[in-house]
Scaffold this active site. Structure first.
Site, short mmCIF file in Angstrom:
data_model
loop_
_atom_site.label_atom_id
_atom_site.label_comp_id
_atom_site.label_asym_id
_atom_site.label_seq_id
_atom_site.Cartn_x
_atom_site.Cartn_y
_atom_site.Cartn_z
N SER A 1 84.07 -10.57 -33.68
CA SER A 1 84.55 -11.09 -32.40
C SER A 1 83.67 -12.23 -31.94
CB SER A 1 84.54 -9.99 -31.33
OG SER A 1 84.77 -10.58 -30.06
N GLY B 1 87.27 -5.84 -19.19
CA GLY B 1 86.89 -4.79 -18.26
C GLY B 1 87.24 -5.11 -16.82
N LEU C 1 92.84 -6.43 -16.62
CA LEU C 1 93.96 -7.24 -17.13
C LEU C 1 94.27 -6.83 -18.57
CD1 LEU C 1 93.12 -10.74 -15.59
CD2 LEU C 1 94.55 -8.93 -14.65
N SER D 1 91.78 -4.53 -23.58
CA SER D 1 91.78 -3.53 -24.66
C SER D 1 93.18 -3.40 -25.26
CB SER D 1 91.27 -2.18 -24.15
OG SER D 1 92.07 -1.68 -23.11
N GLU E 1 93.96 3.99 -28.46
CA GLU E 1 93.10 3.90 -27.27
C GLU E 1 92.70 5.31 -26.81
OE1 GLU E 1 93.45 0.73 -24.68
OE2 GLU E 1 92.10 1.61 -23.23
N ASP F 1 100.22 -0.47 -20.38
CA ASP F 1 99.45 -1.63 -20.84
C ASP F 1 99.86 -2.07 -22.23
OD1 ASP F 1 98.21 -1.09 -18.50
OD2 ASP F 1 96.26 -0.56 -19.35
P1 ADP Z 1 90.28 -3.94 -19.77
O1 ADP Z 1 91.27 -3.40 -20.75
O2 ADP Z 1 90.68 -3.70 -18.36
O3 ADP Z 1 89.93 -5.37 -20.02
P2 ADP Z 1 88.62 -1.96 -21.02
O4 ADP Z 1 87.30 -1.40 -20.68
O5 ADP Z 1 89.77 -1.04 -21.17
O6 ADP Z 1 88.93 -3.10 -19.96
O7 ADP Z 1 88.51 -2.75 -22.40
C1 ADP Z 1 87.50 -3.68 -22.62
C2 ADP Z 1 86.93 -3.47 -24.02
O8 ADP Z 1 87.89 -3.92 -25.02
C3 ADP Z 1 85.70 -4.29 -24.28
O9 ADP Z 1 84.53 -3.63 -23.81
C4 ADP Z 1 85.73 -4.37 -25.81
O10 ADP Z 1 85.27 -3.18 -26.40
C5 ADP Z 1 87.20 -4.50 -26.11
N1 ADP Z 1 87.59 -5.93 -26.19
C6 ADP Z 1 88.48 -6.57 -25.41
N2 ADP Z 1 88.57 -7.89 -25.74
C7 ADP Z 1 87.71 -8.09 -26.75
C8 ADP Z 1 87.30 -9.23 -27.52
N3 ADP Z 1 87.82 -10.44 -27.30
N4 ADP Z 1 86.37 -9.03 -28.49
C9 ADP Z 1 85.85 -7.81 -28.71
N5 ADP Z 1 86.17 -6.72 -28.01
C10 ADP Z 1 87.09 -6.83 -27.04
MG MG Z 2 91.82 -1.36 -20.97
#
Ligand code: ADP
Ligand code: MG
Length: 396
Positions: free
Chosen positions: A69, A131, A134, A137, A169, A181
């Site tokens: 990533s 996080g 939006l 994940s 998830e 989602d």
């Molecule tokens: P939300 O879904 O509301 O943004 P979440 O806590 O459910 O918050 O998900 C966020 C997590 O998803 C991050 O901590 C990471 O583990 C993963 N994630 C999301 N986007 C990326 C990215 N571009 N690169 C790596 N991991 C990601």
């Molecule tokens: Mg999420």
């Protein structure tokens, strides 16, 4: 290529050292209305966003999966498909992969469901705040489905992609969320909202054309510390309310949102005060969502805005999932000239809120909200103008 596609490609090159076969995108999402009811079998009305997650990816025929990533730094995660298939689908087994638990969970779920997926290299880059509610994940999970479907020619539709992403998830990343989602990130369409019945999964698109209005997404930047424990508490409260109602009526209603508001009038006396408030939110929010879709289809933004306000008030007073930061930003938006409505969106306790603001004033309103928020809360929020986009499994 936009800067995020370029970042995914550069990350791919850095870690894997050759040209990726495919560049793919999956959107994030914003829920217009229908909050905290996707686990109560209710209706939700989300949109897929032009901010999301990009992947550069190639198939590998040696059964190896390598993931990197651009947003996380560190080494690429590398796992053999056979090793992945031997893992139990539980957070304990996937935790060591950190963020890569999401894409690996999806690959494991797809393969377990009989899809002929195999090894691949994938580098991702996201334009969503992570996080912040939006759904970065779900965007990452659905993106992985889209990548594997493209590389392995899988006959995977949006409904199955969302179910498998949700399973990943829940089981592999250990986050107990509803289907909304993943569903919208898989099948959303540009310029449309999706009305989804989370019990039957029946769904239909509604044109989302706010005319001279702009949908603002206001990120409180408040860390969602309470969100997970309170989320589980609310789910348990709703289950208990449903159990009491079913016992008293001698019925077996599948979910709180199968109760219409008129019926609820007859049963709410059975519930203790806190459960009454939780259940009332679920029942009334479900009714508001149906109405909201009707107002959208008629282009009646005024009444749509009123429902946004009513939704926030119910989430604040009955469901108690807003908090100082979300209430502050929503109130600042509502005080602004010409704003038709504002509400929190997502799990609450932080994350984002939305407001429907006149486009010609959107910039000055955003500045004013940001200044009032900084004054009251002591740190900065971020405000974006929402743009919608097609999801990889969008239906016609
Ligand atoms: P939300 O879904 O509301 O943004 P979440 O806590 O459910 O918050 O998900 C966020 C997590 O998803 C991050 O901590 C990471 O583990 C993963 N994630 C999301 N986007 C990326 C990215 N571009 N690169 C790596 N991991 C990601
Ligand atoms: Mg999420």
């Amino acid at each position: 290529m936009n800067e995020f596609e370029l970042a995914a490609k550069a990350c791919f090159d850095l870690h894997f050292g050759y040209e990726p076969e495919r560049i793919l995108f999956a959107p994030g999402r914003v829920n217009l209305i229908g909050e905290h009811i996707d686990y109560n079998g209710g209706r939700v009305l989300p949109c897929s966003l032009s901010i999301g997650t990009y992947a550069a990816a190639s198939r590998r025929d040696d059964g190896l999966i390598r993931l990197a990533s651009a947003d996380m730094g560190g080494e690429a995660v590398s796992v053999a498909f056979d090793e992945l298939m031997a893992l139990p689908h539980e957070p304990g087994a996937f935790g060591r992969f950190s963020w890569a638990a999401y894409p690996l969970g999806v690959a494991a779920k797809l393969a377990s469901a009989g899809y002929a997926a195999g090894g691949f290299d994938m580098a991702v880059s996201g334009s969503l705040p992570r996080g912040s509610g939006l759904s970065s994940s779900a965007s990452l999970e659905v993106l992985t489905c889209a990548v594997l479907a493209a590389l392995y020619d899988l006959e995977l539709d949006g409904v199955n992609a969302s179910k498998l992403s949700l399973a990943a998830e829940r089981d592999c990343a250990g986050v107990n969320c509803g289907i909304m989602d993943q569903f919208i990130c898989a099948v959303g369409r540009a310029d449309h909202a999706l009305l989804l019945d989370t019990h039957s999964l029946e769904h239909s698109y509604f044109p989302f054309d706010p005319g001279e209005y702009t949908l603002l997404i206001m990120n409180t930047k408040k860390p969602r510390r309470l969100a997970d424990s309170k989320y589980n508490e609310r789910r348990a409260e709703c289950e208990e309310a449903l159990r009491i109602i079913n016992t008293a009526l001698g019925e077996a209603r599948p979910c709180l949102c199968s109760i219409e508001p008129e019926e609820f009038e007859r049963v709410f006396g059975l519930l203790p005060p806190v459960l009454l408030k939780r259940a009332r939110h679920a029942v009334t929010e479900n009714a508001r969502t149906k109405l909201a879709a009707e107002f959208l289809s008629r282009g009646d933004m005024l009444r749509f805005g009123e429902l946004l306000n009513a939704s926030h008030d119910s989430l604040k007073n009955d469901y108690e999932v807003t908090g100082f930061e979300l209430d502050t930003i929503v109130e600042a938006a509502r005080r602004s000239e010409g704003v038709l409505g504002a509400r929190m969106t997502g799990a609450g306790f932080g994350g984002c809120a939305i407001a429907l603001a006149p486009s010609r004033l959107a910039e000055s309103i955003s500045e004013k909200i940001a200044a009032e928020y900084r004054e009251a809360v002591g740190y900065d929020c971020e405000i974006y103008s929402a743009k919608t986009a097609d999801a990889p499994f969008a239906e016609k």
